[in-house]
Design an enzyme around this catalytic site. Sequence first.
Site, PDB file in Angstrom:
ATOM      1  N   GLU A   1      74.021 -71.603  72.336  1.00  0.00           N
ATOM      2  CA  GLU A   1      73.578 -70.263  72.294  1.00  0.00           C
ATOM      3  C   GLU A   1      73.092 -69.876  73.914  1.00  0.00           C
ATOM      4  O   GLU A   1      73.009 -68.856  74.037  1.00  0.00           O
ATOM      5  CB  GLU A   1      71.358 -71.054  72.553  1.00  0.00           C
ATOM      6  CG  GLU A   1      71.226 -71.808  71.182  1.00  0.00           C
ATOM      7  CD  GLU A   1      70.717 -70.766  70.745  1.00  0.00           C
ATOM      8  OE1 GLU A   1      70.618 -69.632  70.841  1.00  0.00           O
ATOM      9  OE2 GLU A   1      70.183 -71.045  68.440  1.00  0.00           O
TER      10      GLU A   1
ATOM     11  N   ARG B   1      73.665 -66.156  74.724  1.00  0.00           N
ATOM     12  CA  ARG B   1      72.179 -65.402  75.250  1.00  0.00           C
ATOM     13  C   ARG B   1      72.481 -65.123  77.206  1.00  0.00           C
ATOM     14  O   ARG B   1      72.614 -64.293  77.654  1.00  0.00           O
ATOM     15  CB  ARG B   1      70.591 -66.614  75.273  1.00  0.00           C
ATOM     16  CG  ARG B   1      70.261 -65.972  73.520  1.00  0.00           C
ATOM     17  CD  ARG B   1      69.753 -67.938  73.881  1.00  0.00           C
ATOM     18  NE  ARG B   1      68.410 -67.879  72.026  1.00  0.00           N
ATOM     19  CZ  ARG B   1      68.210 -67.198  72.156  1.00  0.00           C
ATOM     20  NH1 ARG B   1      67.433 -66.783  72.754  1.00  0.00           N
ATOM     21  NH2 ARG B   1      67.527 -67.228  70.814  1.00  0.00           N
TER      22      ARG B   1
ATOM     23  N   ASP C   1      75.997 -66.393  59.552  1.00  0.00           N
ATOM     24  CA  ASP C   1      76.002 -64.995  59.597  1.00  0.00           C
ATOM     25  C   ASP C   1      77.385 -64.942  60.707  1.00  0.00           C
ATOM     26  O   ASP C   1      78.487 -63.488  60.323  1.00  0.00           O
ATOM     27  CB  ASP C   1      74.735 -64.486  60.155  1.00  0.00           C
ATOM     28  CG  ASP C   1      73.966 -66.055  61.154  1.00  0.00           C
ATOM     29  OD1 ASP C   1      74.790 -66.281  61.098  1.00  0.00           O
ATOM     30  OD2 ASP C   1      72.989 -65.509  61.304  1.00  0.00           O
TER      31      ASP C   1
ATOM     32  N   GLU D   1      66.459 -58.514  62.337  1.00  0.00           N
ATOM     33  CA  GLU D   1      67.888 -58.490  61.603  1.00  0.00           C
ATOM     34  C   GLU D   1      67.854 -57.392  60.353  1.00  0.00           C
ATOM     35  O   GLU D   1      69.166 -56.468  59.918  1.00  0.00           O
ATOM     36  CB  GLU D   1      68.351 -59.897  60.208  1.00  0.00           C
ATOM     37  CG  GLU D   1      68.808 -60.523  61.423  1.00  0.00           C
ATOM     38  CD  GLU D   1      67.804 -61.189  61.944  1.00  0.00           C
ATOM     39  OE1 GLU D   1      68.467 -62.034  62.663  1.00  0.00           O
ATOM     40  OE2 GLU D   1      66.396 -60.982  61.648  1.00  0.00           O
TER      41      GLU D   1
ATOM     42  N   THR E   1      75.957 -60.990  69.146  1.00  0.00           N
ATOM     43  CA  THR E   1      75.423 -61.245  67.717  1.00  0.00           C
ATOM     44  C   THR E   1      73.707 -61.643  68.408  1.00  0.00           C
ATOM     45  O   THR E   1      72.638 -61.491  67.759  1.00  0.00           O
ATOM     46  CB  THR E   1      75.689 -62.791  67.372  1.00  0.00           C
ATOM     47  OG1 THR E   1      74.820 -62.366  65.704  1.00  0.00           O
ATOM     48  CG2 THR E   1      75.047 -63.829  67.799  1.00  0.00           C
TER      49      THR E   1
END
Length: 462
Positions: free
Chosen positions: A89, A93, A222, A356, A442
């Site tokens: 994360e 981010r 994913d 998504e 992502t």
Amino acid sequence: VHVTCAIGSPFPQQPWFPRSAENIRTQISPSYGILFVSVLNPSRALSALLYCFLSLYLSSRCVFMSLTIHLFLFSCVLFPQNAEISVFEVNIRFVGGLLSAYYLSGKEVFRRKAVELGEKLLPAFKTPTGIPWALLNLKSGIGRNWPWASGGSSILAEYGTLHLEFMHLSELSGRPVFAEKVMNIRKVLNRLDKPQGLYPNYLNPNSGQWGQHHVSVGGLGDSFYEYLLKAWLMSDKTDEEGKKLYYDALQAIEKNLIRKSSGGLTYIAEWKGGLLEHKMGHLTCFAGGMIALGADGGPDDKTGHQMELAAEIARTCHESYARTSMKLGPEAFRFDGGVEAIATRQNEKYFILRPEVIETYMYMWRFTHDPKYRQWGWEAVQALEKYCRVEGGYSGVRDVYANTPNHDDVQQSFYLAETLKYLYLLFSDDDHLPFEHWVFNTEAHPLPVIKKQNVEIANHLK
């Protein structure tokens, strides 16, 4: 500080607040526990404001804070003395966001802080295999994995979603160590046998062996596949290993996981020990955009086939929205017992502002210019305004099949970083962050393609 952003048509000017929606005046509710509170000291308010700013900064044509304020904010980024953070994360981010902020602004403070934060993550790789821990104590340097993960394993979508950011950290710092860490992950994976050519979601960082044989292109798996493709694209198509790994994985996914319902909807199932679960998650819907993005480089002239597959997945994900009362998609939907593209379990009926499906619409629009993708995106905008808009921002809803919304009172940070950004790009000209020059991490933070003349680090590692 009151932050206002005008993202442009079709979005009106409005105040943006991170995380909590209705109760923002009294609390901030970070979904990753200490992540927002501890990684960016000295205060909870500063950390929330910083992340809010960063998302706004990277949203196109924002009216953002003055240079004085945001330089002050980043000069105040202090790392905690004793806090455990999620490596994944923080990377996607914060490291990704700081890198984007640097490339979009040219401000040295963003580069410096990105490298500094990247250095703080390096102890996570101190395992017998070099596969990083999921969690890291920034004071002690001690890492561990999520207690719920199979056999103490690391998660494919976590250790496999560091490559883009770490390659840029080496590019900007001149230090090969960041690139070495992520290239070693590939070496470990290349040594392993893949069941049916598939990558299980769990890998033990001590033994280097797979954990439970659960395969998903949605949650837990994913972005690993996404980063294989984007590593090749970001390298100016020089990373031939990344390219081969992606197309081999896609071939295995198509053979083993992709199915078509009796009603003609193409979906991506999950694989558990050789048995298929005919469920597709909202998270999996990113795959339509990924397949479209990679279609042009596919082997054996499969471009047309892969574009058709991407379009079919986009249609299925649109149907998951269209078949709800609110025209917003559930967290997961099923294809069994006569049900198609509908959530049948109560704990799968919620919508938390995920990006998504919009992401796939954006890619499909860029590659086809079929107006239905903008129409579908506009339908989502209308549903968001009608059912998710609250006084302090936007909130998720607990049941998309209900006639009236039951809000969860959380505005996820990815709503700013991803959902709105992809919506904006869907309605923008193609030369706005063009794909030949930019790759999105992502969390939708744009990173520039590293041109061929700047690939000495990658060549050295080979």
